[in-house]
Write a protein that holds these residues in place. Sequence first.
Motif, short mmCIF file in Angstrom:
data_model
loop_
_atom_site.label_atom_id
_atom_site.label_comp_id
_atom_site.label_asym_id
_atom_site.label_seq_id
_atom_site.Cartn_x
_atom_site.Cartn_y
_atom_site.Cartn_z
N VAL A 215 0.86 -1.19 0.00
CA VAL A 215 0.00 0.00 0.00
C VAL A 215 0.89 1.23 0.00
CG1 VAL A 215 -1.66 1.37 1.31
CG2 VAL A 215 -1.94 -1.11 1.16
N GLY A 216 0.57 2.17 -0.87
CA GLY A 216 1.29 3.44 -0.90
C GLY A 216 0.36 4.58 -0.56
N ASN A 217 0.79 5.46 0.33
CA ASN A 217 0.03 6.66 0.66
C ASN A 217 0.71 7.87 0.04
OD1 ASN A 217 -1.96 5.39 2.11
ND2 ASN A 217 -0.97 5.69 4.09
N VAL A 218 0.00 8.56 -0.83
CA VAL A 218 0.53 9.77 -1.47
C VAL A 218 -0.32 10.94 -0.98
CG1 VAL A 218 1.10 10.91 -3.64
CG2 VAL A 218 1.15 8.39 -3.49
N GLN A 219 0.30 11.85 -0.26
CA GLN A 219 -0.45 12.96 0.35
C GLN A 219 0.08 14.30 -0.18
OE1 GLN A 219 -0.16 13.89 4.69
NE2 GLN A 219 -2.34 13.41 4.64
N ASN A 254 -7.97 13.71 1.50
CA ASN A 254 -6.77 14.42 1.06
C ASN A 254 -5.54 13.50 0.98
OD1 ASN A 254 -5.77 16.94 0.13
ND2 ASN A 254 -4.51 17.08 2.00
N CYS A 255 -5.78 12.22 0.76
CA CYS A 255 -4.69 11.26 0.63
C CYS A 255 -5.07 10.24 -0.45
CB CYS A 255 -4.41 10.56 1.96
SG CYS A 255 -2.95 9.51 1.94
N PHE A 256 -4.13 9.88 -1.27
CA PHE A 256 -4.37 8.91 -2.35
C PHE A 256 -3.70 7.59 -1.98
CE2 PHE A 256 -4.73 13.09 -4.11
CZ PHE A 256 -5.81 13.02 -4.98
N GLU A 257 -4.50 6.53 -2.01
CA GLU A 257 -3.99 5.21 -1.66
C GLU A 257 -3.72 4.42 -2.93
OE1 GLU A 257 -5.23 2.45 1.92
OE2 GLU A 257 -6.52 2.01 0.20
N VAL A 258 -2.53 3.80 -2.98
CA VAL A 258 -2.11 2.98 -4.12
C VAL A 258 -1.93 1.55 -3.61
CG1 VAL A 258 -0.41 2.66 -5.95
CG2 VAL A 258 -0.87 4.97 -5.08
N ILE A 259 -2.65 0.59 -4.20
CA ILE A 259 -2.54 -0.81 -3.78
C ILE A 259 -1.94 -1.62 -4.92
CG2 ILE A 259 -3.79 -2.84 -2.98
CD1 ILE A 259 -5.95 -1.00 -1.91
N ALA A 285 3.38 17.65 -10.87
CA ALA A 285 2.41 18.16 -9.89
C ALA A 285 2.66 19.63 -9.59
CB ALA A 285 2.49 17.33 -8.61
N GLN A 286 1.58 20.33 -9.25
CA GLN A 286 1.66 21.76 -8.93
C GLN A 286 1.84 22.01 -7.45
OE1 GLN A 286 1.66 24.03 -11.47
NE2 GLN A 286 1.65 22.18 -12.76
N THR A 287 1.95 20.97 -6.68
CA THR A 287 2.10 21.11 -5.23
C THR A 287 3.10 20.10 -4.71
OG1 THR A 287 0.88 21.06 -3.13
CG2 THR A 287 0.22 19.47 -4.79
N GLY A 288 3.56 20.35 -3.48
CA GLY A 288 4.45 19.38 -2.85
C GLY A 288 3.67 18.16 -2.41
N PHE A 289 4.37 17.13 -1.95
CA PHE A 289 3.69 15.88 -1.58
C PHE A 289 4.61 15.06 -0.68
CE2 PHE A 289 5.96 15.50 -5.53
CZ PHE A 289 6.75 14.38 -5.32
N SER A 290 4.03 14.11 -0.01
CA SER A 290 4.77 13.13 0.79
C SER A 290 4.32 11.73 0.35
CB SER A 290 4.50 13.31 2.28
OG SER A 290 4.92 14.59 2.72
N ILE A 291 5.25 10.77 0.36
CA ILE A 291 4.92 9.41 -0.06
C ILE A 291 5.44 8.41 0.96
CG2 ILE A 291 5.22 7.62 -1.83
CD1 ILE A 291 5.65 9.79 -3.88
N GLY A 292 4.56 7.49 1.37
CA GLY A 292 4.96 6.41 2.26
C GLY A 292 4.46 5.08 1.72
N TRP A 293 5.36 4.11 1.58
CA TRP A 293 5.00 2.78 1.10
C TRP A 293 5.04 1.80 2.26
CZ3 TRP A 293 3.10 2.06 -3.64
CH2 TRP A 293 3.47 2.94 -4.67
N GLY A 294 4.09 0.86 2.27
CA GLY A 294 4.08 -0.19 3.28
C GLY A 294 3.91 -1.55 2.64
#
Length: 435
Positions: A215-219, A254-259, A285-294
């Motif tokens: 699972v990836g969380n892209v915020q 406000n978070c996109f989940e990638v499975i 992208a026009q904005t900053g972001f954070s990514i966490g993979w699990g």
Amino acid sequence: MLTIGVFTSRVSETVIKQALESMECMDCQLIYRAYDSQPQLGSFYQKEKDHFDGLIFSGLHPYNYICNRFGKPRVPCVYIELTHRDYYRTLLQVVYHNPRLDVRRIWLDHPMIEIPWDYIFGDGIRPQADFDPRDFYDVNSDSIYANLTQKYLQVYREHQADFIITRMNNLACVLQQEGIPYALLLPSPDTVRETVEKFLQELRLQRYSDSLTVVGNVQPGQTMDSPEAEEFHHLLRRFNMAHGNAAILHHADNCFEVITSKVILQNLTSSYTHSVLSEYLKQNAQTGFSIGWGVGTSIAQAQQNAERALKESRRSAGHGTYLITETDELVGPLGEKECVALSILPGQEAQMLAKLLKMSVTNAQKLLTVAQAQSSFRMDRNSLSRLLNTSVRTANRILARMVELNAAQVVGSELHSSAGRPITVYEIDLQKLIE
């Protein structure tokens, strides 16, 4: 079910089949391709190499031939390697069936492993084991069998030896026709079974590992209104399409989940070394972001690890990409010089340290991982801040607490720029806190 290709000399095919008849729970299909010559081996391999989940070669020679001619196989592979047991077994059989044979008159292909001849036969008594086919001929040549036949004929006819022991199993018929006493160096049934069982276990573990859930969380770095969120979602869909639609995308809060799966994540990150997704979003992208993979053995564990990794990303100065594996290993920030891989599996020592230093168990485990490599280490507020993904102010507080507990002492200072004040350097010894 796994499909395994077995590329074997004609003689070894019988030995391997008989050895594997007694194996239970094979849960795989073995397809044998027995060759009589090296060109035939190459032909079999070229036609069918992409049809198998794994490859087994009957020995080092066919494996080396394939690697040198066609490159290393893309699928997992193994060759059946002769052990001490196999050499001793063959020699014992030869001596038993030929009681008048002088061991020193045996011509033996140079063993691939060290044999204690003096211990077995006595000082100076040993077979003529100096001959190594690799030293005399190109073992990748299609004429290797013909060349070796001439060598063995010469050795026997010139009375250099009375008996030949060879690894080249396809020479059996020729040696028999020429009336040369010989024995073949073949793997024992136990050697075959042990090699194949270990290989199949590795394939099962690899298949299981590749199928683990990710699972990836892209915020995004800021709260988005509907049009902005839809545009960001569109970027992720374009990225997914460019990579074979190998992931499921979901948007919430406000978070996109990638499975996806572990094998896909390894491809997207070049085995956890950089982040293709991060590079893509930075460009588009026009904005900053954070990514966490699990990564997890279940969707719940993968989601939990993704949330923890996302927190690491949000805390980091550059909001880099972090991931946490199914074994609680934290890796990140991917693609950066300061990328580290360390265990964050909380143990009793980490919990004790977290309580004493008033920090999270994860950060306590990070410190303990550094301490495992050396009993004491030096850090300043900046290096501690980078390691723990905290602010410099928090790092200063932790260092002050260590000094208070006699787990750190000032050893000097460093000037990081011409302007500004020197930064205090500390010698840290965590053993004083956890003993």
